[in-house]
Design a protein around this motif. Structure first.
Motif, PDB file in Angstrom:
ATOM      1  N   ILE A 114      78.590 103.822  32.357  1.00 57.63           N
ATOM      2  CA  ILE A 114      79.286 102.604  32.001  1.00 57.63           C
ATOM      3  C   ILE A 114      78.469 101.417  31.533  1.00 57.63           C
ATOM      4  N   CYS A 115      79.126 101.305  30.165  1.00 53.60           N
ATOM      5  CA  CYS A 115      78.667  99.930  29.786  1.00 53.60           C
ATOM      6  C   CYS A 115      80.083  98.586  30.098  1.00 53.60           C
ATOM      7  N   SER A 116      79.354  97.652  29.846  1.00 54.31           N
ATOM      8  CA  SER A 116      79.769  96.964  30.418  1.00 54.31           C
ATOM      9  C   SER A 116      80.281  95.255  29.763  1.00 54.31           C
ATOM     10  N   HIS A 118      81.432  91.834  28.494  1.00 56.56           N
ATOM     11  CA  HIS A 118      81.226  90.140  28.639  1.00 56.56           C
ATOM     12  C   HIS A 118      80.808  89.208  27.640  1.00 56.56           C
ATOM     13  N   ASP A 128      76.470  95.320  29.036  1.00 57.80           N
ATOM     14  CA  ASP A 128      75.207  95.488  29.851  1.00 57.80           C
ATOM     15  C   ASP A 128      75.510  96.899  30.701  1.00 57.80           C
ATOM     16  N   SER A 130      74.738 100.586  32.627  1.00 57.62           N
ATOM     17  CA  SER A 130      74.249 101.115  33.868  1.00 57.62           C
ATOM     18  C   SER A 130      73.029 101.936  34.384  1.00 57.62           C
ATOM     19  N   LEU A 179      83.849  99.816  30.097  1.00 61.36           N
ATOM     20  CA  LEU A 179      84.336  98.285  30.276  1.00 61.36           C
ATOM     21  C   LEU A 179      84.531  96.892  29.966  1.00 61.36           C
ATOM     22  N   ARG A 389      88.711  89.340  37.690  1.00 64.16           N
ATOM     23  CA  ARG A 389      87.948  88.797  35.948  1.00 64.16           C
ATOM     24  C   ARG A 389      86.695  88.283  36.727  1.00 64.16           C
ATOM     25  N   SER A 406      82.524  86.229  40.159  1.00 62.52           N
ATOM     26  CA  SER A 406      82.136  87.448  38.681  1.00 62.52           C
ATOM     27  C   SER A 406      82.570  86.874  37.781  1.00 62.52           C
ATOM     28  N   ASN A 407      81.373  87.193  36.955  1.00 61.72           N
ATOM     29  CA  ASN A 407      81.633  87.113  34.880  1.00 61.72           C
ATOM     30  C   ASN A 407      81.903  84.884  35.521  1.00 61.72           C
TER      31      ASN A 407
END
Length: 710
Positions: A114-116, A118, A128, A130, A179, A389, A406-407
């Motif tokens: 999972i690639c997040s 930001h 980021d 997982s 993501l 978000r 978050s974020n």
């Protein structure tokens, strides 16, 4: 005793049971497929097993080995010929058993990480993962603007390569879960990516010369920022950095769009008049109107000053008068869009061309408090997008919960690019000496904790059947009782300071504490001022002026909730919090009544803390909420690492024996962690206090995260 059957009898009964079962099965099959032919059941005879090699059964009645042969078949099972293999999809027999393939059973199918995504700066974003995936890392290495930080193990890329990275990840490994940054946010970041700071090139010659020459360099930059945002922004400078003069500078630049409406808390409305007369002498005094009742008429007024309460009462009158420029002072009071105050303000602001919001603490405890204020100056996203978000939004049985965070790093970048400017004292006022914070542990011998009433409150709180409103009531009662138990120790500390001749401020929340401190000063023949919720605007201004100008006035007794903003008391260098307050933004505001422009000395902030009382639970809550604000860049330099700790002196003044000999009920008992609401109005009436707490506060308490102070 039950009869013991022989092995032959057991086999016979087993075969009979199997036959009955198969007959029922065949009956069901005949009902769904009349053309199906069923062969006779194999009886107690193993000689016919060799015929099974050339006969096929329905797949759901057999188990195959790797060579597609039958691994085993029990005697007595029905035998079907090849012509009867196909069955209807709606057959009950077909749905009774579906063997799981080994691939599905052991979950051998590989999936990507999972690639997040930001933002980490104005032009850079990070990804980021997982889990580690070499194939994904290989894709990262093909991006021209790649950057890797081995300390935090983070890959970063320039925003111009965002689309390239997304397409490369999808092409190289379709199993990647991406993501990305939502489109609405990404558009904002890309729009401001190449924005150059050209604010200093804005021509300010049209602004009143008196105001222009009074601007400090960072204040001039704030004025230019507001103009670059077309007069729609939030000035969130630290308390005491001159947000008023910056707002008036921006407003005067757009004076062609006036009349100007200034909305503020009642406590500071007259300070706005003073600022206008001081910095904008070009505006005649008869054009400035203090609107306080329905008898006041706008007529040809160019500047109208009013309060949020008057805006609610006379909303229709303000709505029918077009204001081109609006300034909303202490805009954090608009943090809840469900309140009548916000609804009335939004109704008036919707018709204005320019809107400036001012607040040293725009978010007092949560990022969701920023959204209503942002929505007044710009329309960029909806509540659900923002909450999901930046507020760790999640759906609950009765709606969405946006009380988290978050974020935070990305939110700080978004606010700067979109509509908010914020500077701290340490970054702008080099000549302003830093303030020092100190925890004063009150003498436990002077703390009379564990009264019968406190025991009863704790007993009620331990009941699992309590409803949220009932539990809140018990918590407030415990908090009120706790303030009385530590009162003697507080008075001893204040008395010591008064005897030393110090000039200082004392903040408290309960009327009981405020009253006793005033009684102490009176008995010691010390001149003081007192500002609480009952002090009107005229009295407040006069008291502040007296404290600033008269050296004989040694003490200012202030309510945390009523006097934390809008006043300047730089004549003192010491601030004492006789009680804690669970909202760090309010504490920061109260501190800066002294630590602001005009202060030439070191400022000491003392927090009086009593172990074994509600302080054990309020202080960790303050720290937790302050950490959230730090993530958004709204920290106000409230650092807990620099707080020193000292213990209270045990000496008592002889001339205070009569006052300090009041009886406190002594009782022994153990306190358990108490959940405190993050916002309460100042009142002595418990019922009124609970009614003033909004539903949001009940649903967003931090009960489980409180830690007893060491």
């Amino acid at each position: 005793m039950s009869e013991i059957c022989s092995s032959e009898e057991i086999e016979r009964k087993r075969q009979l049971a199997l036959q009955k079962k198969k007959e029922a099965l065949l009956k069901s099959q005949n009902a769904t497929n009349s053309q199906r032919k069923v062969l006779p059941l194999v009886q107690n005879n193993v000689k016919n097993t060799h015929a099974l090699q050339n006969i096929q059964k329905p797949q759901n009645n057999i188990c195959y080995n790797q060579k597609n042969n039958f691994s085993k078949m029990s005697i007595g099972q029905p035998i079907l010929n090849k012509n009867n293999l196909k069955m209807k999809s709606d057959s009950k027999n077909q749905n009774r058993f579906s063997p799981i393939s080994t691939e599905s059973f052991f979950n051998n199918k590989t999936t990507g990480p999972i690639c997040s995504f930001h933002m980490v700066s104005k032009t850079m974003f990070s990804v980021d993962m997982s889990r580690f995936c070499q194939k994904t890392i290989d894709v990262f290495k093909t991006i021209p603007s790649r950057s890797y930080d081995p300390k935090i193990r983070q890959w970063s890329f320039h925003l111009k390569d965002y689309d390239l990275l997304i397409s490369s990840l999808r092409t190289s490994n379709p199993e990647n879960t991406i993501l990305g940054i939502p489109t609405s946010f990404l558009t904002i970041f890309k729009k401001h990516m190449n924005e150059v700071n050209e604010n200093l090139d804005i021509d300010l010659s049209s602004i009143d010369p008196q105001l222009l020459k009074s601007l400090m360099p960072f204040q001039r930059e704030g004025v230019c920022y507001g103009i670059s945002k077309k007069g729609r922004c939030i000035i969130a400078d630290d308390m005491g950095l001159g947000k008023t003069i910056q707002a008036l500078g921006i407003a005067h630049y757009y004076k062609n769009t006036w009349p100007l409406l200034i909305v503020s808390p009642a406590s500071v409305r007259y300070q706005w008049s003073d600022a206008i007369f001081k910095f904008l002498p070009s505006v005649s005094t008869h054009y400035v109107l203090q609107f306080s009742s329905s008898n006041d008429y706008f007529a040809d007024a160019k500047i109208v000053i009013t309060t949020y309460e008057n805006l609610i009462r006379h909303c229709d009158k303000f709505r029918n008068h077009l204001f081109g420029f609006i300034i909303l002072d202490e805009s954090h009071v608009l943090k809840n869009e469900k309140t009548a105050r916000f609804k009335a303000t939004k109704d008036i602001v919707s018709a204005a061309k320019h809107v400036i919001l001012l607040s040293g603490t725009p978010a007092l405890s949560r990022p969701i408090e920023l959204f209503p204020q942002i929505s007044l100056v710009t329309k960029f996203i909806g509540l659900r997008e923002y909450g999901s978000r930046y507020c760790a939004g999640c759906k609950r049985p009765f709606g969405y919960d946006y009380s988290g965070h978050s974020n935070m790093e990305e939110l700080q970048i978004l606010l700067k690019a979109l509509c908010m400017i914020r500077r701290l004292k340490g970054d702008t006022l080099i000549e302003l000496l830093p303030k020092k914070r100190q925890i004063v542990l009150l003498n436990p011998d002077l703390i009379k904790a564990g009264t019968e009433k406190m025991k009863d409150c704790l007993k009620q709180l331990n009941k699992t059947s309590l409803k949220p409103l009932e539990k809140q009531r018990q918590i407030l009662e415990y908090y009120n009782e706790s303030s009385g138990c530590r009162l003697k120790a507080v008075c001893v500390h204040v008395a010591n300071l008064l005897e030393e001749g110090k000039k200082f401020l004392v903040f408290a929340h309960h009327q009981l504490v405020l009253n006793e401190i005033c009684n102490l000063a009176t008995k010691m023949k010390i001149k003081f001022i007192r500002i609480d919720g009952k002090t009107n605007s005229d009295q407040r201004k006069q008291m502040v002026d007296n404290f600033q100008e008269q050296e004989s006035i040694q003490l200012a007794v202030l309510s945390i909730t009523a006097a934390n903003s809008g006043i300047t008391l730089t004549a003192a260098q010491l601030v004492v919090f006789a009680e804690l307050f669970w909202n760090p933004g309010i504490l920061c505001q109260a501190e800066d009544r002294v630590h602001r422009i005009g202060q030439n000395n070191f400022v000491l902030i003392q927090y009086l803390v009593a172990k074994g009382t509600a302080d054990d639970y309020i202080w960790p809550l303050i720290k937790k909420k302050m950490n959230v604000l730090n993530g958004v860049g709204l920290d106000s330099n409230f650092s807990f690492k620099e707080i020193s700790t000292t213990t209270q002196s045990i000496k008592e003044q002889s001339n205070l024996d009569a006052f300090l000999s009041q009886t406190f009920t002594e009782a022994k008992g153990s306190e358990s962690p108490i959940k405190l609401d993050d916002e309460m109005a100042e009142t002595n009436d418990m019922d009124e206090l609970i009614l003033n707490i909004c539903e949001e506060d009940f649903n967003s308490n931090d009960w489980d995260d409180l830690i007893i102070m060491e």
